[in-house]
Design an enzyme around this catalytic site. Sequence first.
Site, PDB file in Angstrom:
ATOM      1  N   LYS A  99       0.841  -1.212   0.000  1.00  0.00           N
ATOM      2  CA  LYS A  99       0.000   0.000   0.000  1.00  0.00           C
ATOM      3  C   LYS A  99       0.873   1.259   0.000  1.00  0.00           C
ATOM      4  O   LYS A  99       0.602   2.189  -0.755  1.00  0.00           O
ATOM      5  CB  LYS A  99      -0.938   0.018   1.222  1.00  0.00           C
ATOM      6  CG  LYS A  99      -1.925  -1.137   1.264  1.00  0.00           C
ATOM      7  CD  LYS A  99      -2.940  -0.984   2.381  1.00  0.00           C
ATOM      8  CE  LYS A  99      -2.350  -1.057   3.775  1.00  0.00           C
ATOM      9  NZ  LYS A  99      -1.819  -2.377   4.148  1.00  0.00           N
ATOM     10  N   ARG A 147      -9.615   0.673   9.200  1.00  0.00           N
ATOM     11  CA  ARG A 147      -9.271  -0.729   9.433  1.00  0.00           C
ATOM     12  C   ARG A 147     -10.349  -1.458  10.227  1.00  0.00           C
ATOM     13  O   ARG A 147     -10.181  -2.651  10.506  1.00  0.00           O
ATOM     14  CB  ARG A 147      -7.959  -0.803  10.210  1.00  0.00           C
ATOM     15  CG  ARG A 147      -6.716  -1.012   9.329  1.00  0.00           C
ATOM     16  CD  ARG A 147      -5.556  -0.955  10.238  1.00  0.00           C
ATOM     17  NE  ARG A 147      -4.377  -1.643   9.976  1.00  0.00           N
ATOM     18  CZ  ARG A 147      -3.260  -1.102   9.494  1.00  0.00           C
ATOM     19  NH1 ARG A 147      -3.255   0.113   9.027  1.00  0.00           N
ATOM     20  NH2 ARG A 147      -2.152  -1.787   9.437  1.00  0.00           N
ATOM     21  N   ARG A 168      11.944  -6.745   5.007  1.00  0.00           N
ATOM     22  CA  ARG A 168      11.643  -5.420   4.448  1.00  0.00           C
ATOM     23  C   ARG A 168      12.435  -4.354   5.213  1.00  0.00           C
ATOM     24  O   ARG A 168      12.559  -4.412   6.428  1.00  0.00           O
ATOM     25  CB  ARG A 168      10.139  -5.200   4.611  1.00  0.00           C
ATOM     26  CG  ARG A 168       9.632  -3.851   4.227  1.00  0.00           C
ATOM     27  CD  ARG A 168       8.129  -3.876   4.076  1.00  0.00           C
ATOM     28  NE  ARG A 168       7.412  -3.667   5.329  1.00  0.00           N
ATOM     29  CZ  ARG A 168       6.113  -3.386   5.394  1.00  0.00           C
ATOM     30  NH1 ARG A 168       5.399  -3.314   4.288  1.00  0.00           N
ATOM     31  NH2 ARG A 168       5.519  -3.209   6.549  1.00  0.00           N
ATOM     32  N   ARG A 208      11.400  -1.481  10.519  1.00  0.00           N
ATOM     33  CA  ARG A 208      10.299  -1.268  11.449  1.00  0.00           C
ATOM     34  C   ARG A 208      10.350  -2.284  12.568  1.00  0.00           C
ATOM     35  O   ARG A 208      10.593  -3.473  12.331  1.00  0.00           O
ATOM     36  CB  ARG A 208       8.957  -1.401  10.704  1.00  0.00           C
ATOM     37  CG  ARG A 208       8.510  -0.117  10.068  1.00  0.00           C
ATOM     38  CD  ARG A 208       7.307  -0.302   9.214  1.00  0.00           C
ATOM     39  NE  ARG A 208       6.175  -0.918   9.907  1.00  0.00           N
ATOM     40  CZ  ARG A 208       4.951  -0.995   9.395  1.00  0.00           C
ATOM     41  NH1 ARG A 208       4.719  -0.489   8.199  1.00  0.00           N
ATOM     42  NH2 ARG A 208       3.974  -1.573  10.055  1.00  0.00           N
ATOM     43  N   ARG A 266      -0.674  -9.305  13.180  1.00  0.00           N
ATOM     44  CA  ARG A 266      -1.162  -8.264  12.264  1.00  0.00           C
ATOM     45  C   ARG A 266      -2.083  -8.871  11.202  1.00  0.00           C
ATOM     46  O   ARG A 266      -3.102  -8.280  10.839  1.00  0.00           O
ATOM     47  CB  ARG A 266       0.033  -7.537  11.613  1.00  0.00           C
ATOM     48  CG  ARG A 266       0.747  -6.632  12.610  1.00  0.00           C
ATOM     49  CD  ARG A 266       2.144  -6.287  12.184  1.00  0.00           C
ATOM     50  NE  ARG A 266       2.211  -5.398  11.047  1.00  0.00           N
ATOM     51  CZ  ARG A 266       3.330  -5.169  10.350  1.00  0.00           C
ATOM     52  NH1 ARG A 266       4.459  -5.786  10.680  1.00  0.00           N
ATOM     53  NH2 ARG A 266       3.324  -4.329   9.354  1.00  0.00           N
TER      54      ARG A 266
HETATM   55  P1  AMP Z   1       0.828   0.045   9.192  1.00  0.00           P
HETATM   56  O1  AMP Z   1       2.014   0.937   9.019  1.00  0.00           O
HETATM   57  O2  AMP Z   1      -0.363   0.513   8.416  1.00  0.00           O
HETATM   58  O3  AMP Z   1       1.156  -1.404   8.921  1.00  0.00           O
HETATM   59  O4  AMP Z   1       0.400   0.133  10.730  1.00  0.00           O
HETATM   60  C1  AMP Z   1       1.290  -0.270  11.758  1.00  0.00           C
HETATM   61  C2  AMP Z   1       0.517  -0.471  13.049  1.00  0.00           C
HETATM   62  O5  AMP Z   1      -0.108   0.761  13.445  1.00  0.00           O
HETATM   63  C3  AMP Z   1      -0.634  -1.468  12.981  1.00  0.00           C
HETATM   64  O6  AMP Z   1      -0.205  -2.809  13.191  1.00  0.00           O
HETATM   65  C4  AMP Z   1      -1.543  -0.972  14.100  1.00  0.00           C
HETATM   66  O7  AMP Z   1      -1.035  -1.342  15.373  1.00  0.00           O
HETATM   67  C5  AMP Z   1      -1.408   0.540  13.975  1.00  0.00           C
HETATM   68  N1  AMP Z   1      -2.400   1.125  13.048  1.00  0.00           N
HETATM   69  C6  AMP Z   1      -2.153   1.770  11.869  1.00  0.00           C
HETATM   70  N2  AMP Z   1      -3.282   2.201  11.292  1.00  0.00           N
HETATM   71  C7  AMP Z   1      -4.285   1.808  12.112  1.00  0.00           C
HETATM   72  C8  AMP Z   1      -5.703   1.927  12.061  1.00  0.00           C
HETATM   73  N3  AMP Z   1      -6.329   2.543  11.034  1.00  0.00           N
HETATM   74  N4  AMP Z   1      -6.430   1.396  13.091  1.00  0.00           N
HETATM   75  C9  AMP Z   1      -5.834   0.792  14.134  1.00  0.00           C
HETATM   76  N5  AMP Z   1      -4.500   0.625  14.238  1.00  0.00           N
HETATM   77  C10 AMP Z   1      -3.731   1.131  13.242  1.00  0.00           C
END
Ligand code: AMP
Length: 208
Positions: free
Chosen positions: A14, A89, A123, A155, A166
């Site tokens: 994404k 989400r 990654r 990360r 996740r």
């Molecule tokens: P991402 O970078 O999108 O993979 O997000 C990393 C982490 O941030 C996720 O595993 C969640 O813990 C948190 N997170 C990011 N976006 C959301 C969201 N829209 N709702 C809830 N948690 C989020």
Amino acid sequence: MSSIVLFGPPGAGKGTQAERITDTTGLPQISTGDMLRAAVKAGTETGKLAKSFMEAGQLVPDEVIIDLIKERITLPDAKDGVMFDGFPRTVPQAEALATITEVSHVIAIEVPDERIVERICGRYSCAACGSVYHDTFNPVPSEGCACGQWQEKRRADDNEATVTSRLQAYHEQTSPLAAWYRSRGIFHQIDGDREIDAITADILAALN
Ligand code: AMP
């Protein structure tokens, strides 16, 4: 104003696609993951609250996320629409979003679970420019990143233990949104297990 949602499991690409769509459409990218990582780094109250959820691979509570979005959407660059990456989400997040902005397209990037694990573990990115690399599939050149300021960043949650949680959060809490958006006629499925350029081309075709 009308906005785009990039939808899909962690590691679907994404962020990579968001960068390319931003270049073409001019819509700013709003990544709740990036916003939360910045909050954790800055040690804000939001960051302190979010950190343990993120480390465990669980979703951060809806009200925290919705507040972040409500604030971000008021900035001038969001006035003609935005591209959401990693938001919404959950169904409550999607319901809140519907009261904030009109969503014209939901682009669902689909990648099977077994490919996600190998994509996420390995990654890394360049801290200076954000370019994404992978130990096996796309290693950084020996002379470093093309931006000239190569600085490796990994990360904290890109590891095998967390990726399982996740993915579970995605299947249980996020994937039900697909039906929610499909019933509204704005859901576009894209095969994300291909060359990056082919995926971008399909996304841009769906947006036209
Ligand atoms: P991402 O970078 O999108 O993979 O997000 C990393 C982490 O941030 C996720 O595993 C969640 O813990 C948190 N997170 C990011 N976006 C959301 C969201 N829209 N709702 C809830 N948690 C989020």
